[in-house]
Design a protein around this motif. Sequence first.
Motif, PDB file in Angstrom:
ATOM      1  N   LYS A 194     -40.960 -11.460  44.966  1.00  0.00           N
ATOM      2  CA  LYS A 194     -40.457 -10.724  43.811  1.00  0.00           C
ATOM      3  C   LYS A 194     -39.611  -9.545  44.256  1.00  0.00           C
ATOM      4  CE  LYS A 194     -43.852 -11.798  40.213  1.00  0.00           C
ATOM      5  NZ  LYS A 194     -44.833 -11.240  39.261  1.00  0.00           N
ATOM      6  N   SER A 195     -38.461  -9.390  43.630  1.00  0.00           N
ATOM      7  CA  SER A 195     -37.540  -8.304  43.964  1.00  0.00           C
ATOM      8  C   SER A 195     -37.205  -7.504  42.710  1.00  0.00           C
ATOM      9  CB  SER A 195     -36.246  -8.848  44.568  1.00  0.00           C
ATOM     10  OG  SER A 195     -36.484  -9.594  45.746  1.00  0.00           O
ATOM     11  N   GLU A 196     -37.167  -6.222  42.860  1.00  0.00           N
ATOM     12  CA  GLU A 196     -36.745  -5.340  41.773  1.00  0.00           C
ATOM     13  C   GLU A 196     -35.262  -5.026  41.958  1.00  0.00           C
ATOM     14  OE1 GLU A 196     -38.817  -1.497  40.018  1.00  0.00           O
ATOM     15  OE2 GLU A 196     -37.533  -0.948  41.711  1.00  0.00           O
ATOM     16  N   ILE A 197     -34.459  -5.357  40.962  1.00  0.00           N
ATOM     17  CA  ILE A 197     -33.027  -5.036  40.995  1.00  0.00           C
ATOM     18  C   ILE A 197     -32.801  -3.800  40.134  1.00  0.00           C
ATOM     19  CG2 ILE A 197     -30.683  -5.826  40.554  1.00  0.00           C
ATOM     20  CD1 ILE A 197     -31.695  -8.694  40.682  1.00  0.00           C
ATOM     21  N   ARG A 198     -32.305  -2.743  40.748  1.00  0.00           N
ATOM     22  CA  ARG A 198     -31.988  -1.540  39.982  1.00  0.00           C
ATOM     23  C   ARG A 198     -30.650  -1.736  39.268  1.00  0.00           C
ATOM     24  NH1 ARG A 198     -33.212   1.175  45.033  1.00  0.00           N
ATOM     25  NH2 ARG A 198     -35.411   1.819  45.073  1.00  0.00           N
ATOM     26  N   ILE A 199     -30.574  -1.244  38.032  1.00  0.00           N
ATOM     27  CA  ILE A 199     -29.350  -1.336  37.245  1.00  0.00           C
ATOM     28  C   ILE A 199     -29.107   0.004  36.557  1.00  0.00           C
ATOM     29  CG2 ILE A 199     -29.449  -3.827  36.841  1.00  0.00           C
ATOM     30  CD1 ILE A 199     -30.862  -3.259  34.219  1.00  0.00           C
ATOM     31  N   PRO A 200     -27.867   0.290  36.172  1.00  0.00           N
ATOM     32  CA  PRO A 200     -27.584   1.559  35.502  1.00  0.00           C
ATOM     33  C   PRO A 200     -28.442   1.729  34.247  1.00  0.00           C
ATOM     34  CG  PRO A 200     -25.548   0.483  36.152  1.00  0.00           C
ATOM     35  CD  PRO A 200     -26.638  -0.506  36.390  1.00  0.00           C
ATOM     36  N   ILE A 201     -28.815   2.962  33.976  1.00  0.00           N
ATOM     37  CA  ILE A 201     -29.641   3.259  32.808  1.00  0.00           C
ATOM     38  C   ILE A 201     -28.965   2.733  31.542  1.00  0.00           C
ATOM     39  CG2 ILE A 201     -30.458   5.155  31.335  1.00  0.00           C
ATOM     40  CD1 ILE A 201     -31.086   6.730  33.792  1.00  0.00           C
ATOM     41  N   GLY A 202     -29.758   2.091  30.693  1.00  0.00           N
ATOM     42  CA  GLY A 202     -29.267   1.596  29.417  1.00  0.00           C
ATOM     43  C   GLY A 202     -28.710   0.185  29.456  1.00  0.00           C
ATOM     44  N   GLN A 203     -28.724  -0.454  30.650  1.00  0.00           N
ATOM     45  CA  GLN A 203     -28.124  -1.787  30.760  1.00  0.00           C
ATOM     46  C   GLN A 203     -29.144  -2.876  31.116  1.00  0.00           C
ATOM     47  OE1 GLN A 203     -24.258  -2.307  32.395  1.00  0.00           O
ATOM     48  NE2 GLN A 203     -23.869  -0.107  32.577  1.00  0.00           N
ATOM     49  N   LYS A 204     -30.410  -2.613  30.843  1.00  0.00           N
ATOM     50  CA  LYS A 204     -31.442  -3.596  31.165  1.00  0.00           C
ATOM     51  C   LYS A 204     -31.255  -4.883  30.375  1.00  0.00           C
ATOM     52  CE  LYS A 204     -36.416  -4.215  31.665  1.00  0.00           C
ATOM     53  NZ  LYS A 204     -37.742  -3.547  31.706  1.00  0.00           N
ATOM     54  N   GLU A 205     -30.997  -4.774  29.101  1.00  0.00           N
ATOM     55  CA  GLU A 205     -30.812  -5.973  28.273  1.00  0.00           C
ATOM     56  C   GLU A 205     -29.589  -6.757  28.721  1.00  0.00           C
ATOM     57  OE1 GLU A 205     -30.296  -7.251  23.538  1.00  0.00           O
ATOM     58  OE2 GLU A 205     -30.671  -5.155  24.102  1.00  0.00           O
ATOM     59  N   THR A 206     -28.521  -6.048  29.069  1.00  0.00           N
ATOM     60  CA  THR A 206     -27.312  -6.704  29.575  1.00  0.00           C
ATOM     61  C   THR A 206     -27.614  -7.473  30.855  1.00  0.00           C
ATOM     62  OG1 THR A 206     -25.923  -4.954  28.639  1.00  0.00           O
ATOM     63  CG2 THR A 206     -24.944  -6.328  30.353  1.00  0.00           C
ATOM     64  N   ALA A 207     -28.394  -6.865  31.733  1.00  0.00           N
ATOM     65  CA  ALA A 207     -28.744  -7.520  32.997  1.00  0.00           C
ATOM     66  C   ALA A 207     -29.607  -8.751  32.752  1.00  0.00           C
ATOM     67  CB  ALA A 207     -29.471  -6.536  33.902  1.00  0.00           C
ATOM     68  N   GLU A 208     -30.544  -8.658  31.853  1.00  0.00           N
ATOM     69  CA  GLU A 208     -31.416  -9.801  31.563  1.00  0.00           C
ATOM     70  C   GLU A 208     -30.624 -10.973  30.996  1.00  0.00           C
ATOM     71  OE1 GLU A 208     -35.610  -7.426  30.655  1.00  0.00           O
ATOM     72  OE2 GLU A 208     -34.227  -7.895  29.011  1.00  0.00           O
ATOM     73  N   LYS A 209     -29.650 -10.684  30.129  1.00  0.00           N
ATOM     74  CA  LYS A 209     -28.803 -11.743  29.575  1.00  0.00           C
ATOM     75  C   LYS A 209     -27.920 -12.352  30.663  1.00  0.00           C
ATOM     76  CE  LYS A 209     -28.577  -9.988  24.820  1.00  0.00           C
ATOM     77  NZ  LYS A 209     -27.715  -9.427  23.755  1.00  0.00           N
TER      78      LYS A 209
END
Length: 408
Positions: A334-349
């Motif tokens: 399992k890896s945690e990918i950091r993404i810019p704040i507020g873009q979690k939903e965008t990353a999941e899609k």
Amino acid sequence: MRKTPTFLLFIFLSTSTAQMWSEDLISVQTNDNISEILEEEIPLEELSFIEDDIFTDEVDTQKIDVQNIANDETDLSATNMQNEKQRLTVDFWVDDRSDIQKFSQTYLSSKWSSLLKKDLDTAINYRLYVRKKIQEQHLPSILEYLPVVESNYKTTAKSSSGALGMWQFMSNSVKPFLMLNDYVDERLDPWKSTDAALKKLTDNYNYFQDWLLAIAAYNCGTGALIKILQKSPQKDYWYLVDNNLLPKQTALYIPKLIAIADIAENAEFYNIDISHRDEEFSTLINNENQFFDSVTVSKAYSIPQLAREMQIKSEELKKLNPSFVKNFTHPSIKSEIRIPIGQKETAEKALAKMEPIDFPFKYKVEKGDTLWGISRQFKVTVASLCELNGIEEKAILSIGKILYIPSK
């Protein structure tokens, strides 16, 4: 973490070793995380101060009067104003020590104070994270400036001995603190390596029951310091320094740290333009998400491809995830990918649209191989081969290099 004495190899202490240590050495607390001593001692080597050797005979050895000091370029009115400013006493400050004063004189010069400001400002996000963790764990505040001594807060700093990252961990000293394998090198991760370094320093303190010795051990090695203390009638850092019982670089390590911390914490007193960044720190400690959001994956996903799907710059995503040395997440952990704040939903899609990389085939480069030839052999594009391995299309391959072959 520096290899002895410049960088620390984590050397864990066995319970049996602690018992053999005479009771008059120091008051020892056993610690479950200090469980064994590596058998091989690392030889001492010269400490290479980053950017220049600032501890030379050229430095004026005249003592500094901290109550009335000014830069060469500071005017008299500014100097007179200093008496009205309060000077804070930093952790472990000792008056009338020439070793601290020499470093102070150097860093109070225009050149070195400017470099110090640049290093601290460039790494502001990492620096504030270090400060936050120090406060949470009730550790000495001076530790915020230890990465300056180690790497000038450079997250990609690499020593000639192979110590890597902001906290200068050696590859054989990462366990059990950090992950290091073909796909992940957490020494490059400023957040995870900070957590690891503070844990190691805490372990050192729990053993030595003295912060100066704990910090010294971070530089020269726990095992090396134990041997030195066994031969010393006093278990005091300054005694060890004054009696030439420490390696030269370890003897200079803490005076340099104290001088840097003093100047940074008392920049207004010294009329130096270094900000403590209290406003930004206040925002950080009240921001639950800190600097980023994150998503978790269990297979290998391409970081550059994810950036394209999210329509953000690839370099932005790579900066948040520097430990993925092959530009993709671990294939089976399992890896945690950091993404810019507020873009979690965008990353999941975006991840939902992407196909994970099949566990890549490893190919060992042979004489005469080219990227084009290898790409034809495995029926993949040169671009995908380069992206997966983090190399340029014009790169010259060295014999024996391992290349990862992407899925077709």
